[in-house]
Design an enzyme around this catalytic site. Sequence first.
Site, PDB file in Angstrom:
ATOM      1  N   LYS A  68      74.647  25.081  60.184  1.00 38.78           N
ATOM      2  CA  LYS A  68      75.399  24.585  61.265  1.00 38.78           C
ATOM      3  C   LYS A  68      74.829  25.719  62.286  1.00 38.78           C
ATOM      4  O   LYS A  68      75.062  26.715  61.998  1.00 38.78           O
ATOM      5  CB  LYS A  68      76.710  24.094  61.395  1.00 38.78           C
ATOM      6  CG  LYS A  68      77.182  23.441  62.714  1.00 38.78           C
ATOM      7  CD  LYS A  68      78.583  22.974  62.408  1.00 38.78           C
ATOM      8  CE  LYS A  68      79.205  22.348  63.589  1.00 38.78           C
ATOM      9  NZ  LYS A  68      80.781  22.235  63.462  1.00 38.78           N
ATOM     10  N   SER A 143      81.861  17.439  64.928  1.00 34.06           N
ATOM     11  CA  SER A 143      80.794  18.066  65.658  1.00 34.06           C
ATOM     12  C   SER A 143      79.626  18.401  64.602  1.00 34.06           C
ATOM     13  O   SER A 143      78.575  18.844  65.165  1.00 34.06           O
ATOM     14  CB  SER A 143      81.397  19.399  66.449  1.00 34.06           C
ATOM     15  OG  SER A 143      82.024  20.226  65.486  1.00 34.06           O
ATOM     16  N   SER A 167      85.688  17.925  62.098  1.00 34.23           N
ATOM     17  CA  SER A 167      84.010  17.825  62.456  1.00 34.23           C
ATOM     18  C   SER A 167      83.170  18.187  61.123  1.00 34.23           C
ATOM     19  O   SER A 167      81.931  18.066  61.154  1.00 34.23           O
ATOM     20  CB  SER A 167      83.959  19.191  63.178  1.00 34.23           C
ATOM     21  OG  SER A 167      84.536  19.018  64.505  1.00 34.23           O
TER      22      SER A 167
END
Lengths: 483, 478
Positions: A68, A143, A167
């Site tokens: 990420k 997210s 997330s």
Amino acid sequence: MSDELIALTAAEAAARVRAGELDPSELFRAYRDRAAADGLNAFTWVADEIPAPAASDTPLGGVPVAVKDLFCTQGVPSQAGSRILEGYRPPYSATVVEKLSAGGAPLLGKTNQDEFAMGSSNENSGFGPVLNPWDRTRVPGGSSGGSAAAVAAGLAPWAIGTDTGGSIRQPAALCGIVGLKPTYGACSRYGMIAFASSLDQAGPLARNVTDAALLFSQMVGRDRRDSTSVEFPGAVTLPKAEDLKGVRLGVPEELTGPEGGVEEGVRRAFDATLELAQSLGAEVETCRLPHAPHALSAYYLIAPAEASANLARFDGVRYGLRADGDADLLTMYSRTRAVGFGPEVKRRIMLGTYALSSGYYEAYYGTALKVRTRISEDFKAVFSSFDVLVTPTSPWVAFPLGAKTDDPLAMYLNDFCTVPMPLAGIPAVSIPCGLSEGLPVGFQLAGPAFSENRMLDVAYALEGAIGFDGSPARAGANGGQPS
Amino acid sequence: MSGVEYEPVIGLEIHVQLKTATKMFCGCRTSFGEEPNTHTCPVCLGLPGALPVTNERAVQFGMMIGLAFGCEIAERSLFHRKNYFYPDSPKGYQISQYDVPLCLGGQLGDVRIHRVHLEEDAAKLNHVSSSGRIHGADRSWVDFNRCGTPLVEVVTEPDIRSPEQAREWLVVLRETLRQIGVSDVNMAEGSLRCDANVSVRPEGTSELGTKTELKNMNSFAFLERGIKAEIERQVGLLHGGEKVVQETLHFDPTTESLTPLRSKEEAHDYRYFPEPDLVPLLATEEMLTAAREALPAELPTQRAERFERELGLPAPRARELAFRADLAAYFERTLAALDGGDAGAVEVANWIPQVVARIGSEADPGSSRVTPESLAELVGLVSGRQVSRDAAREVLDVLVQSGGSPKQIVEERGLGAISDGLQEAVDRAIAADPEAAQQVREGNQKALGPLVGAVMRETKGRADGGEVRRLILERLGS
């Protein structure tokens, strides 16, 4: 040929590499090519070069990993999905990134995300939304939307993301893969661009529970550089449970009742999974988490409050975007942050600043902390009678792009079932349990602190019984083109 | 209201840089005056993703300071984030302590301590302007070498009642901290910084007036002058029927003027909340024991009290000697070498300033040519009336220059006290000044002066002054 490679799970690929049957460079190239042709906007950066092969008998077997965007990766753009950090290349790497590299997983690419981890649909990214591989008109969740979409679409064998209010778990649910949020403190936060310090945790996203456990095993460990990290008691084991005899599953009424607004299709898939659990020998009963209905409110005070301080460093002085550098200090600060931050980030900074202000602290932040303690106590009480709690991960399946962007509160409701666990610091995992209208439904399990081994064992047994097939998403990834 | 007498009420807020090897929350070396931005890392630069880790030694130093002041050391204290935007604050917040600090209460000398806590220092701003100050600068450089240096903040109760007392007390604080070994406490280098909170109130009342905060007094002299100027300003306002406004003022020593930095309306809301990246700080028994053992056996205030109590030194002299480790050591070694030991303490104590005056106030008498043994010998000669005070000062001059033995110097230079013929010299002086003699007979002690003076002149200062007075008084029967 590469289709066969893509079809292997990460654990299978690692085993073949260790057995000398598979060249890790070939594996890397196969995934790198798919990632580079990414039509989902899941990646913000893909590795150019194939790394020199690591030692062949590493735990992660040379299987490449997608990371990420908010994990600092030395020399590689690490932007946390924000324009205010566009092009920022840190001089150091996050501990977790270093551990994965040392464990034998080379870096495949950095994945797209909601800006500063704030969002549940990946529509808040400064670099464009990510598309759901199951249906490109819909969101992948957030997210960690980029990581989830990449794994689901077979653009990466596995990935890491972060989970603050859901997330990792929620995008895993919406994309039909496995996502684990570990116990708070199990993985180091050093080098993770912070959103909410007391909630953020790094975790794996993978095709199945075994892959998730394998990746997780290399991520854990106390880090001297993170004062809130704790040594994981004992080793992380790979799951192997065949049944659920003697396992007591609790279904919290407050999280599975009408308040959460759970969709019909999700409800059906969830109930069916409960029946499967019983057929495997589990005892399934309802239980109470009396303060859980307040978790969302507490979360949306605590997280923005911490974020308002964590994001104060983005001021144009030392790194990242600087707007109006020739103007006076206040103008430079305001313009940099006005231009660099997206609307949701600004909203949460203002909310957090307000909650901490003189005269309001006790009523908002102070009270939220007390609610948090109550929620922790609720879980502790319930775990004296149950081994694992289960809920739907998300009240609904993947929704269309733009469907919830007009109403921030509607977007926050995505987190209704996932938010209580980070508040209590306990681990939780989402596994795919079926489809509703052709879209994946996620099943969430939660356990006491440091109970990942048992929790993943339960998840593994259920996964076997559910038999979810995630291959349609991999087939449809690059518009159906074989590589 | 004019005509009312006001008394000042002063409290001090002191920041002390700890001389630990590394910074408060990271492993960078602490430094001063080195090339900018050469001791930095992701943590003290506030890079995204960096996290603080508490410096053990800094905590120990904080505890040592608390123990030295007799504070309560909190069993559990918290770090808080103090949020504000400024280029010298890379995270946009400073990690400090708020309502659960390391130490509460305590006392040093005659001033009570309110609290002592730990925090991190900010970066150094270098403004590019002709004055080096921010006004008129068109750009500023930020040097992060200092950023993250451990600081201890000491806040006193408003127990100080004059600018002089403020200055003197700060000297006591500095000496105490220096002797504990936790800081260089050098105001010029910034390892000791002091702000003052000043208010006034009608004499004899107990309610506090509105206070102002004075900043940027970076020497002891400026501190005293700044506080004095502010007291005058406040009294002037009140006498003129105006009110004192709560504000922060900057003192300019060249003009003796006070300029407001920010007013109450602009006062910061720091939005303190507990630092989530750090766990609470527990003061264990081991830590407290280690801190206690690291303290010197006797602190300056304790030593001063001992000098007063056990050696009979007057308080000002006791403090003068106790607050410099080198003077205290020299004093005690001299006493040890003195015949009659502690009984001569007051006498020895009076001679130390004489040594200091001759070698320079910054020099260590222990390294001078006046050894404790020779000073003890000299004091013995004076007490035994073998040498007059004036003559002894001459001997001291020689000792400072070339060392040696006082007895030898007295012999070589014929400085021995005159006792032969003293009675005759006294008689001659009385005969030569019958008016003075009559005054003394009538009880006017002041008239002794000219008579003593005459004898001293005749004996070229080698008579013992006390002995001369005695003889005169005896002769004149009063």
